[in-house]
Design a protein around this motif. Structure first.
Motif, PDB file in Angstrom:
ATOM      1  N   ILE A   1       0.677  -1.417   0.130  1.00 50.47           N
ATOM      2  CA  ILE A   1      -0.212  -0.192  -0.331  1.00 50.47           C
ATOM      3  C   ILE A   1       0.997   1.052  -0.267  1.00 50.47           C
ATOM      4  O   ILE A   1       0.766   2.505  -0.507  1.00 50.47           O
ATOM      5  N   GLY A   2       1.818   1.087   0.815  1.00 49.39           N
ATOM      6  CA  GLY A   2       2.805   2.265   0.938  1.00 49.39           C
ATOM      7  C   GLY A   2       3.491   2.619  -0.655  1.00 49.39           C
ATOM      8  O   GLY A   2       3.660   3.764  -0.597  1.00 49.39           O
ATOM      9  N   GLU A   3       3.461   1.672  -1.100  1.00 50.25           N
ATOM     10  CA  GLU A   3       4.735   2.085  -2.124  1.00 50.25           C
ATOM     11  C   GLU A   3       3.408   2.794  -3.220  1.00 50.25           C
ATOM     12  O   GLU A   3       4.087   3.366  -4.308  1.00 50.25           O
ATOM     13  N   LEU A   4       2.240   1.969  -3.775  1.00 47.84           N
ATOM     14  CA  LEU A   4       1.826   2.740  -4.356  1.00 47.84           C
ATOM     15  C   LEU A   4       1.145   4.275  -4.266  1.00 47.84           C
ATOM     16  O   LEU A   4       0.752   5.093  -4.911  1.00 47.84           O
ATOM     17  N   GLN A   5       0.655   4.459  -2.410  1.00 44.82           N
ATOM     18  CA  GLN A   5       0.773   6.020  -2.342  1.00 44.82           C
ATOM     19  C   GLN A   5       1.893   6.884  -2.527  1.00 44.82           C
ATOM     20  O   GLN A   5       1.234   7.958  -2.997  1.00 44.82           O
ATOM     21  N   GLU A   6       2.894   6.484  -2.055  1.00 39.72           N
ATOM     22  CA  GLU A   6       3.867   6.910  -2.737  1.00 39.72           C
ATOM     23  C   GLU A   6       4.205   7.395  -4.382  1.00 39.72           C
ATOM     24  O   GLU A   6       3.977   8.138  -5.201  1.00 39.72           O
TER      25      GLU A   6
ATOM     26  N   PRO B   1      -4.382  -2.463  10.742  1.00 38.34           N
ATOM     27  CA  PRO B   1      -5.312  -3.500  10.689  1.00 38.34           C
ATOM     28  C   PRO B   1      -6.001  -3.635   9.504  1.00 38.34           C
ATOM     29  O   PRO B   1      -6.140  -2.105   8.897  1.00 38.34           O
ATOM     30  N   LEU B   2      -7.323  -4.463   9.403  1.00 36.92           N
ATOM     31  CA  LEU B   2      -7.253  -4.689   8.296  1.00 36.92           C
ATOM     32  C   LEU B   2      -8.743  -3.909   7.396  1.00 36.92           C
ATOM     33  O   LEU B   2      -8.504  -4.100   6.378  1.00 36.92           O
ATOM     34  N   LYS B   3      -8.495  -3.405   8.524  1.00 31.31           N
ATOM     35  CA  LYS B   3     -10.460  -2.363   8.224  1.00 31.31           C
ATOM     36  C   LYS B   3      -9.137  -1.219   7.286  1.00 31.31           C
ATOM     37  O   LYS B   3      -9.975  -1.025   6.659  1.00 31.31           O
ATOM     38  N   GLU B   4      -8.573  -0.070   7.962  1.00 23.42           N
ATOM     39  CA  GLU B   4      -7.528   0.816   7.105  1.00 23.42           C
ATOM     40  C   GLU B   4      -6.549  -0.132   6.098  1.00 23.42           C
ATOM     41  O   GLU B   4      -6.804   0.611   5.161  1.00 23.42           O
ATOM     42  N   ARG B   5      -6.315  -1.429   5.256  1.00 22.00           N
ATOM     43  CA  ARG B   5      -6.386  -1.645   4.509  1.00 22.00           C
ATOM     44  C   ARG B   5      -7.194  -1.328   3.235  1.00 22.00           C
ATOM     45  O   ARG B   5      -6.558  -1.043   2.540  1.00 22.00           O
ATOM     46  N   VAL B   6      -8.261  -1.748   3.701  1.00 32.78           N
ATOM     47  CA  VAL B   6      -9.348  -1.474   3.173  1.00 32.78           C
ATOM     48  C   VAL B   6      -9.266  -0.312   2.276  1.00 32.78           C
ATOM     49  O   VAL B   6     -10.041  -0.544   1.153  1.00 32.78           O
ATOM     50  N   LYS B   7      -9.480   0.371   3.476  1.00 32.54           N
ATOM     51  CA  LYS B   7     -10.003   1.588   3.233  1.00 32.54           C
ATOM     52  C   LYS B   7      -8.673   2.238   2.151  1.00 32.54           C
ATOM     53  O   LYS B   7      -9.299   3.636   1.495  1.00 32.54           O
ATOM     54  N   GLU B   8      -7.904   2.274   2.858  1.00 29.75           N
ATOM     55  CA  GLU B   8      -6.556   2.911   1.810  1.00 29.75           C
ATOM     56  C   GLU B   8      -6.443   2.096   0.484  1.00 29.75           C
ATOM     57  O   GLU B   8      -6.075   2.806  -0.486  1.00 29.75           O
ATOM     58  N   THR B   9      -7.297   0.550   0.173  1.00 30.42           N
ATOM     59  CA  THR B   9      -6.817   0.397  -1.160  1.00 30.42           C
ATOM     60  C   THR B   9      -7.790   1.393  -1.841  1.00 30.42           C
ATOM     61  O   THR B   9      -7.866   1.332  -2.526  1.00 30.42           O
ATOM     62  N   PHE B  10      -8.800   1.413  -1.515  1.00 28.87           N
ATOM     63  CA  PHE B  10     -10.499   1.579  -2.328  1.00 28.87           C
ATOM     64  C   PHE B  10      -9.950   3.620  -2.893  1.00 28.87           C
ATOM     65  O   PHE B  10      -9.954   4.472  -3.740  1.00 28.87           O
ATOM     66  N   GLU B  11      -9.107   3.572  -0.965  1.00 31.96           N
ATOM     67  CA  GLU B  11      -8.964   4.775  -1.819  1.00 31.96           C
ATOM     68  C   GLU B  11      -7.966   5.072  -2.845  1.00 31.96           C
ATOM     69  O   GLU B  11      -8.047   6.096  -3.603  1.00 31.96           O
ATOM     70  N   ILE B  12      -7.268   4.663  -3.117  1.00 31.54           N
ATOM     71  CA  ILE B  12      -6.365   4.735  -4.671  1.00 31.54           C
ATOM     72  C   ILE B  12      -6.361   4.024  -5.223  1.00 31.54           C
ATOM     73  O   ILE B  12      -6.199   4.895  -6.319  1.00 31.54           O
ATOM     74  N   THR B  13      -7.535   2.826  -5.338  1.00 35.30           N
ATOM     75  CA  THR B  13      -8.109   3.174  -6.923  1.00 35.30           C
ATOM     76  C   THR B  13      -9.290   4.227  -6.760  1.00 35.30           C
ATOM     77  O   THR B  13      -9.402   3.824  -8.774  1.00 35.30           O
TER      78      THR B  13
END
Length: 244
Positions: free
Chosen positions: A93-98, A125-137
């Motif tokens: 997730i960090g690499e994609l955000q960068e 946390p799992l919930k945060e992973r999902v949130k960050e994933t949708f922010e990236i998409t």
């Protein structure tokens, strides 16, 4: 006396040669119990559909040394393990955000690992992973709308499997601006318009939620999109699937 049970598998992929690849996801190390269940899945699928089946089990990052084989009389039953402990969700997730911060266009190849981020190791946390994933998409521009919808749908299904109901409600609110979120919101809006009473709206929402979860899990994105715009088609699908 053999007791009949209704088994629900996670995913089956039909290969070009007609064989099946059966995928299961494990966040809890069930050991022998899990292997016996997978063996039953395989045996029933092979018997009912007359196809060879191979089971792959994706183990989450919390599982380090899972059982992968079980002695069964004169033979040994084996699954193919995919152990995610060496993959770190924080890093993915960090690499994609960068990349996004630097103005780079993300490709389909960049985004596909996000579909498995809930199984990876990491401290987020799992919930945060999902949130960050949708922010990236939401911010990805170098990939087709259809591919984005597919990736979001898989992440949503995985979240529904691993998160509790309270967290899932929060996730649904957070994905409102995504392509998938807009379809789900529109489905809920159509259902609300056709319901005349509070009880009717409540019951209708439950039916619609079951329908869109079913369509997402089966990868029927065109049907999902049509159902958001056509109330009669939505009724037809609910009746066809026997949802109540």
């Amino acid at each position: 006396h053999l007791e009949m049970k209704k088994f629900l598998q996670d995913f089956n992929l039909v290969m070009e040669d007609g064989s099946w690849k059966h995928f299961e996801f494990q966040s809890v190390n069930e050991g022998v119990k899990g292997l016996r269940r997978f063996h039953a899945y395989e045996a029933l699928a092979e018997y009912q559909y007359n196809v060879p089946v191979t089971t792959y089990v994706l183990f989450s990052g919390t599982i380090r040394h899972p059982m992968t084989e079980l002695a069964q009389g004169e033979y040994t039953y084996r699954i193919v393990p995919i152990i995610m402990k060496n993959k770190n969700a924080d890093k993915v997730i960090g690499e994609l955000q960068e990349k996004l911060a630097q103005g780079e266009c993300l490709t389909r190849k960049d985004l596909v690992p996000l579909t498995l981020c809930l199984l990876m190791d990491g401290t987020m946390p799992l919930k945060e992973r999902v949130k960050e994933t949708f922010e990236i998409t939401k911010k990805a521009t170098g990939i087709s709308t259809e591919d984005i919808s597919k990736i979001e749908a898989v992440v949503y299904v995985m979240a529904d499997k691993f998160l509790d109901q309270v967290d899932m409600e929060e996730i649904k609110e957070g994905i409102s601006m995504t392509r998938l979120g807009q379809m789900l919101v529109e489905m809920g809006r159509n259902e609300g318009l056709k319901a005349g009473r509070t009880q009717g709206r409540s019951e209708g929402r439950e039916e619609v939620n079951k329908l869109h979860n079913r369509l997402i899990k089966e990868g029927k994105y065109k049907e999902l999109e049509r159902a958001t715009e056509d109330a009669e088609y939505q009724k037809h699908l609910i009746a066809e699937y026997g949802i109540s």
